[in-house]
Design an enzyme around this catalytic site. Structure first.
Site, mmCIF file in Angstrom:
data_model
loop_
_atom_site.group_PDB
_atom_site.id
_atom_site.type_symbol
_atom_site.label_atom_id
_atom_site.label_comp_id
_atom_site.label_asym_id
_atom_site.label_seq_id
_atom_site.Cartn_x
_atom_site.Cartn_y
_atom_site.Cartn_z
ATOM 1 N N HIS A 290 0.840 -1.214 0.000
ATOM 2 C CA HIS A 290 0.000 0.000 0.000
ATOM 3 C C HIS A 290 0.872 1.260 0.000
ATOM 4 C CE1 HIS A 290 -3.084 -2.611 2.325
ATOM 5 N NE2 HIS A 290 -3.534 -2.491 1.100
ATOM 6 N N ARG B 192 -2.709 -6.000 -8.224
ATOM 7 C CA ARG B 192 -1.833 -7.174 -8.140
ATOM 8 C C ARG B 192 -2.158 -8.102 -9.300
ATOM 9 N NH1 ARG B 192 -3.612 -8.051 -2.112
ATOM 10 N NH2 ARG B 192 -5.386 -7.129 -3.164
HETATM 11 P P1 ADP Z 1 -9.939 -2.839 -0.321
HETATM 12 O O1 ADP Z 1 -10.800 -3.258 0.803
HETATM 13 O O2 ADP Z 1 -10.375 -1.616 -1.028
HETATM 14 O O3 ADP Z 1 -9.516 -3.949 -1.260
HETATM 15 P P2 ADP Z 1 -7.248 -2.879 0.636
HETATM 16 O O4 ADP Z 1 -6.769 -2.190 1.853
HETATM 17 O O5 ADP Z 1 -7.190 -4.371 0.645
HETATM 18 O O6 ADP Z 1 -8.680 -2.322 0.435
HETATM 19 O O7 ADP Z 1 -6.498 -2.347 -0.647
HETATM 20 C C1 ADP Z 1 -6.529 -0.996 -1.019
HETATM 21 C C2 ADP Z 1 -5.902 -0.849 -2.390
HETATM 22 O O8 ADP Z 1 -4.542 -1.243 -2.353
HETATM 23 C C3 ADP Z 1 -6.548 -1.707 -3.477
HETATM 24 O O9 ADP Z 1 -6.471 -1.016 -4.686
HETATM 25 C C4 ADP Z 1 -5.671 -2.925 -3.509
HETATM 26 O O10 ADP Z 1 -5.723 -3.580 -4.754
HETATM 27 C C5 ADP Z 1 -4.321 -2.300 -3.262
HETATM 28 N N1 ADP Z 1 -3.391 -3.256 -2.693
HETATM 29 C C6 ADP Z 1 -3.625 -4.212 -1.777
HETATM 30 N N2 ADP Z 1 -2.517 -4.914 -1.507
HETATM 31 C C7 ADP Z 1 -1.551 -4.382 -2.284
HETATM 32 C C8 ADP Z 1 -0.173 -4.682 -2.497
HETATM 33 N N3 ADP Z 1 0.421 -5.712 -1.890
HETATM 34 N N4 ADP Z 1 0.513 -3.918 -3.352
HETATM 35 C C9 ADP Z 1 -0.094 -2.895 -3.999
HETATM 36 N N5 ADP Z 1 -1.386 -2.584 -3.879
HETATM 37 C C10 ADP Z 1 -2.097 -3.311 -3.027
#
Ligand code: ADP
Length: 169
Positions: free
Chosen positions: A17, A90
């Site tokens: 993130h 991802r």
């Molecule tokens: P949501 O509940 O919206 O999926 P997340 O906190 O799981 O929230 O993810 C927020 C954003 O970050 C989404 O766009 C997700 O695809 C992205 N994301 C999650 N994990 C990763 C990662 N390992 N690397 C990059 N982006 C990520």
């Protein structure tokens, strides 16, 4: 000023993130990380904790601000005058869901563009839910989270022995 919103549950924020937030901050003048207050998920951290953890982890990036939000992302984006919604993608696992969400959001707010940034290869397999599972089982994940999240997870989770005892093990 070109503003982007980066929404998510961030339960908790991971280095994946943070990498997306940093890269978005190099593309937009201002990035607002929007922590979804009530996602349809079992949360480990409450809204204030999730905001504070991201704030702390991103404190060195000057044009990133972290706030919580309620309701639709597009409404929040409109409210703060954002031009774009940033999402991390991802390989494999996110594409269909993100495409679907982007089209639904465009249907509601055509003026807000969805910008998907491809995850760095080292974070492709990383999700907050898998991370929490590994943390609960006391596996190794130090290289996947910022320092403050490592501490927060260690504080949040009972000692493995207490956990096993509570499970009758
Ligand atoms: P949501 O509940 O919206 O999926 P997340 O906190 O799981 O929230 O993810 C927020 C954003 O970050 C989404 O766009 C997700 O695809 C992205 N994301 C999650 N994990 C990763 C990662 N390992 N690397 C990059 N982006 C990520």
């Amino acid at each position: 000023m070109t503003v982007a919103v980066y929404p998510g549950s961030f339960d908790p924020v991971t280095l994946g993130h943070l990498d997306i937030a940093r890269r978005a901050a190099s593309l937009f003048e201002s990035v607002i990380v929007a922590v979804y207050d009530l996602p349809p998920k079992n949360l480990m951290f409450n809204t204030e904790e999730r905001v504070a953890l991201f704030q702390d982890a991103a404190s060195s990036i000057p044009n990133v601000e972290v706030v919580s939000f309620h309701g639709l992302v597009v409404e929040f984006a409109r409210k703060v005058g954002a031009r774009a919604i940033v999402r991390g993608l991802r390989m494999g696992s996110d594409f269909e869901r993100e495409f679907e969400m982007a089209l639904m959001n465009r249907n509601m707010a055509p003026e807000v563009e969805v910008v998907s940034l491809m995850t760095r290869i080292e974070y492709q397999f990383l999700s907050s839910s898998l991370l929490k599972e590994v943390a609960r089982l006391r596996g190794y994940y130090t290289n996947l989270v910022p320092e403050n999240v490592l501490e927060a997870l260690q504080e949040k989770l009972p000692l493995r022995e207490q956990y096993l005892a509570s499970q009758g093990g």
